[in-house]
Write an enzyme that holds these catalytic residues in place. Structure first.
Site, PDB file in Angstrom:
ATOM      1  N   ASP A  81     -14.440  -7.713  43.145  1.00  0.00           N
ATOM      2  CA  ASP A  81     -13.313  -8.369  42.485  1.00  0.00           C
ATOM      3  C   ASP A  81     -12.200  -7.387  42.125  1.00  0.00           C
ATOM      4  O   ASP A  81     -11.423  -7.615  41.211  1.00  0.00           O
ATOM      5  CB  ASP A  81     -13.773  -9.142  41.245  1.00  0.00           C
ATOM      6  CG  ASP A  81     -14.615  -8.287  40.308  1.00  0.00           C
ATOM      7  OD1 ASP A  81     -14.899  -7.136  40.661  1.00  0.00           O
ATOM      8  OD2 ASP A  81     -14.988  -8.794  39.233  1.00  0.00           O
TER       9      ASP A  81
ATOM     10  N   ASP B 146      -2.229  -4.696  14.636  1.00  0.00           N
ATOM     11  CA  ASP B 146      -1.979  -3.399  14.000  1.00  0.00           C
ATOM     12  C   ASP B 146      -2.716  -2.291  14.749  1.00  0.00           C
ATOM     13  O   ASP B 146      -2.150  -1.235  15.068  1.00  0.00           O
ATOM     14  CB  ASP B 146      -2.438  -3.478  12.534  1.00  0.00           C
ATOM     15  CG  ASP B 146      -2.298  -2.150  11.798  1.00  0.00           C
ATOM     16  OD1 ASP B 146      -1.286  -1.465  11.995  1.00  0.00           O
ATOM     17  OD2 ASP B 146      -3.216  -1.806  11.026  1.00  0.00           O
TER      18      ASP B 146
ATOM     19  N   GLU C  27       0.817  -1.219   0.000  1.00  0.00           N
ATOM     20  CA  GLU C  27       0.000   0.000   0.000  1.00  0.00           C
ATOM     21  C   GLU C  27       0.849   1.266   0.000  1.00  0.00           C
ATOM     22  O   GLU C  27       0.549   2.224  -0.713  1.00  0.00           O
ATOM     23  CB  GLU C  27      -0.908  -0.005   1.229  1.00  0.00           C
ATOM     24  CG  GLU C  27      -1.772   1.239   1.330  1.00  0.00           C
ATOM     25  CD  GLU C  27      -2.459   1.338   2.676  1.00  0.00           C
ATOM     26  OE1 GLU C  27      -3.180   2.328   2.877  1.00  0.00           O
ATOM     27  OE2 GLU C  27      -2.262   0.447   3.523  1.00  0.00           O
ATOM     28  N   ASP C  28       1.907   1.275   0.791  1.00  0.00           N
ATOM     29  CA  ASP C  28       2.650   2.523   1.014  1.00  0.00           C
ATOM     30  C   ASP C  28       3.883   2.696   0.139  1.00  0.00           C
ATOM     31  O   ASP C  28       4.451   3.785   0.076  1.00  0.00           O
ATOM     32  CB  ASP C  28       3.100   2.605   2.489  1.00  0.00           C
ATOM     33  CG  ASP C  28       1.911   2.772   3.437  1.00  0.00           C
ATOM     34  OD1 ASP C  28       0.813   3.084   2.944  1.00  0.00           O
ATOM     35  OD2 ASP C  28       2.091   2.591   4.659  1.00  0.00           O
TER      36      ASP C  28
END
Length: 756
Positions: free
Chosen positions: A271, A145, A72-73
């Site tokens: 708790d 991611d 993509e980049d």
């Protein structure tokens, strides 16, 4: 990269070499590029790979984590290159990640410059969810991611922080939960909480830090006491190789959520102090020749026995709190989570939650679907649940076109909190929290849902609106002659059940409309002494439908007759041309002639006539309603709503005197309408209704209120409205009042009719 190498030390040389090759490929591809934080871009894919390695994911997933942004980049990097160097599986995951990432970035850019940003983002999320169903590893890589992006979100603009954090809380954290990856789910929720509610986050963090040392000391003492108690037991050392006991801190979002939902203070959260006991069984010795499945069953049975024995030791040491024992081993959560939870009073007098599980159960609880790559057997039930909801994602894509509706359905039916209930035969069914026997019945089969008349939960008869709980055994009682009730829509939770109920009533309405349209035409022809069978032959009706409606389906003709878009006389004239000549003999008031282009008084067009019109008092038609006219004897045309009982009767008895009518496009006038506001009775209801009306500067001409024997309140309001749009706006305002279940438009005699 050193941390990643350390995590991979136990893997084969070939696997480590593949990871190094992918790292070099990604490093060279991203060379000279920095993130918004100023760090070299390669730090992001390496961090993603580290998260995946900690989850125990397979090597292909680690490679995809390192390579997920390259295509993509970076110009010049292609999917073909990825496949050639790293294999088809890595390409498939990277390709899925790339599609998802592109959609997300496009949505972000468009959201900044267009008012439709929310719809765009909904569409992007829909496409993302569909893309991820091809390979479940795509989802896990995307979660890793997103986790690293959330950890570094501080370098983004505030508005982008808000959008990403909200998306994380609504979509990605629930996704991690459904996959059973608790480690990622908790961190995503806390990070999103920090940006969405910074004041509440800071306050809670400060409160917890104030007494942190005191709580740590209490936990350490309890851990030592428990370790001594378990080591002193004579049986446990024979079964267990290792016992890991540690303090567990409850996550900020979980504490905040519990305080808000249950209206509790920080001191009332039992708790808040917790101990986790992880038991690693010794290797099971089985007779030679034992098959693998039998061995696995024996190991799981022994794990459960060890856990139950351990909780008995805990209860012998400390007093258990009644009602605070939860057995998620016998009845696992829908995401596969298994553990025993018990809250006890320690020797210091403080309540402490103790969680007990085997090592395998712990890995599944922490890593969820990722544990599949660590444990070949896994949890068959949990695996089936995951396959089911991933299939649901695909089914929703086929059923729902609107992106926002799709996202709402995903949040409600798939990513919401779940309960696991059982059929009488022991089949486990996963449903959203708040589901009822109706949701259960429709989940089993549409036919069972439609013929439901009652339900038994755990052997006891319950209302169909009863909310199901984890572990319930549900039995549906059916009758072949039974049909769904409109009231089911008031408590059915799942989108599937609600859609099937609505579909039933839409189908029923259509069938009734077809029957009424058919009857209208048949009655008209019989009154004229015409050959009904000959004129209503399918072929002839198809030709007439083509001329009048534009299709060749006679059903469309019947629907148009029922809706008042066509009159029986208009259809009859086309079916039998001799009727067109006879129609001229129908008497009309003297001095009135055909003038279809001129609106009659009252703003209504009457087909073929310009004569006196009068809006009927039985149904009070207003502009926007579907209407029809009735040719009276000497008093002009009376205009009714097409669903008016009187109009329906006139269409049956005197169809030749019924004429099509429609509203003109002139200036709307005022019409009186009566509304019935329906709601469960409560204090202040009337004041709330009048309050929202006053805020909109609407004042009713008449107000009456009463309560039925079943505690249902009815508020009768009278207004002057300008048309259907004005009326719908008014009803929408009233529906904003909490508790209001319906706003009905009243007809003749004050009786309501269901209205949308």
């Amino acid at each position: 990269m050193e941390q990643l190498r350390l995590l991979l030390a136990s893997r084969s040389v070939q696997e480590r070499e593949r990871v190094e090759q992918a790292y070099v490929f990604a490093r060279d591809a991203h060379a000279g590029v920095n993130r918004k934080s100023g760090e070299p871009y390669i730090t992001h894919p390496v961090a993603v790979a580290v998260i995946l390695a900690k989850l125990g994911m397979d090597t292909d997933s680690l490679l995809a984590g390192l390579l997920h942004d390259t295509v993509e980049d970076v110009d010049g990097v292609t999917f073909e290159q990825i496949e050639e160097q790293f294999g088809p599986d890595v390409r498939r995951i990277v390709e899925g990640e790339t599609k998802v990432s592109k959609l997300s970035k496009q949505g972000s850019q468009q959201a900044e410059v267009r008012d439709t940003g929310r719809d765009i983002q909904a569409e992007n999320l829909r496409q993302m969810l569909i893309a991820m169903t091809g390979d479940i590893r795509i989802i896990v890589v995307k979660l890793a991611d997103r986790l690293h992006n959330m950890r570094t979100l501080g370098s983004m603009k505030p508005e982008k922080q808000q959008r990403i954090a909200r998306e994380t809380m609504e979509i990605f954290a629930p996704l991690a939960h459904r996959l059973g990856i608790g480690r990622i789910k908790w961190e995503l929720e806390d990070l999103a909480f920090r940006y969405l509610q910074p004041d509440a986050y800071a306050y809670l963090q400060s409160r917890l830090r104030t007494r942190q040392e005191e709580r740590d000391a209490l936990i350490q003492r309890a851990v030592l006491q428990l370790r001594e108690g378990l080591e002193d037991d004579l049986e446990l050392p024979e079964w267990v190789r290792d016992i890991d006991i540690s303090g567990r801190s409850k996550h900020l979002w979980s504490i905040h959520n519990k305080m808000q939902k249950e209206g509790k203070t920080l001191e009332q959260i039992f708790d808040l102090l917790a101990i986790r006991v992880i038991l690693t069984p010794k290797e099971l010795v089985v007779p030679p020749g034992t098959d693998e499945k039998r061995r696995e069953r024996a190991e799981e049975t022994r794990e459960k026995r060890i856990c139950y024995h351990t909780v008995s030791i805990v209860h012998s040491m400390w007093t258990p709190l009644p009602g605070r024992f939860k057995d998620y081993i016998a009845v696992p959560k829908p995401n596969g989570y298994q553990s025993l939870h018990t809250t006890v009073i320690s020797q210091s007098g403080q309540p402490i939650e103790v969680q007990i599980r085997s090592r395998r159960m712990h890995e599944v609880a922490e890593y969820g679907v990722a544990a599949h790559w660590m444990y070949k057997q896994g949890s068959t039930l949990a695996q089936r649940d995951r396959e089911n909801w991933i299939s649901q994602l695909r089914e929703l894509q086929d059923e729902i076109n609107d992106a926002s509706d799709y996202l709402d359905a995903v949040k409600t039916d798939i990513l919401s909190q779940r309960v696991r209930v059982f059929t009488p035969k022991g089949l486990a069914i996963s449903l959203p929290v708040g589901s009822t026997p109706i949701d259960f019945a429709y989940h089993i089969h549409t036919r069972i849902g439609e013929t439901t008349v009652g339900a038994r939960v755990n052997g006891s008869i319950v209302p169909l609106s009863h909310k199901l709980d984890n572990g319930d055994m549900v039995e549906i009682v059916t009758s072949k002659n039974s049909k769904p009730s409109q009231g089911w829509l008031n408590f059915a939770v799942t989108r599937s059940a609600r859609a099937k109920i609505r579909h039933h009533f839409r189908q029923q309405e259509r069938e009734e409309a077809l029957e009424r349209g058919h009857d209208l035409l048949e009655r008209y022809l019989r009154k004229r002494h015409l050959p009904v069978r000959q004129l209503m032959r399918t072929k002839l009706l198809e030709e007439v439908t083509q001329k009048l409606v534009g299709t060749r389906n006679p059903d469309d003709l019947y629907l148009a007759l029922h809706a008042g878009k066509l009159t029986p006389s208009a259809v009859g004239k086309v079916l039998s041309p001799s009727l067109a000549q006879e129609a001229a003999a129908v008497s009309v008031p003297r001095g009135r002639g055909p003038s279809p282009q001129t609106p009659a008084p009252g703003g209504v067009y009457v087909e073929g006539f310009s004569t006196n019109t009068k809006l009927s008092q039985c149904c009070h038609p207003i502009r926007g309603d579907q209407i029809m006219g009735y040719l009276t004897r000497g008093r002009g045309v009376s205009v009714h709503r097409i669903d008016c009982p009187n109009m329906i009767r006139l269409l049956k008895d005197e169809p030749e005197r019924c004429v099509a009518a429609s509203w003109d496009s002139g200036t709307p006038g005022g019409t009186i309408v009566d509304l019935d506001v329906v709601a469960p009775d409560r204090s202040g209801l009337l004041a709330d209704v009048l309050g929202v009306l006053a805020a909109e500067k609407r004042s009713p001409m008449k107000v009456e209120a009463g309560v039925n024997a079943d505690s249902t309140a009815h508020i009768h309001l009278r207004f002057a409205v300008t048309g259907q749009t004005d009326l719908e706006g008014l009803k929408s305002v009233i529906r904003r009042v909490p508790g209001v279940t319906d706003v009905l438009r009243l007809g003749r005699g004050g009786r309501g009719r269901a209205s949308a």
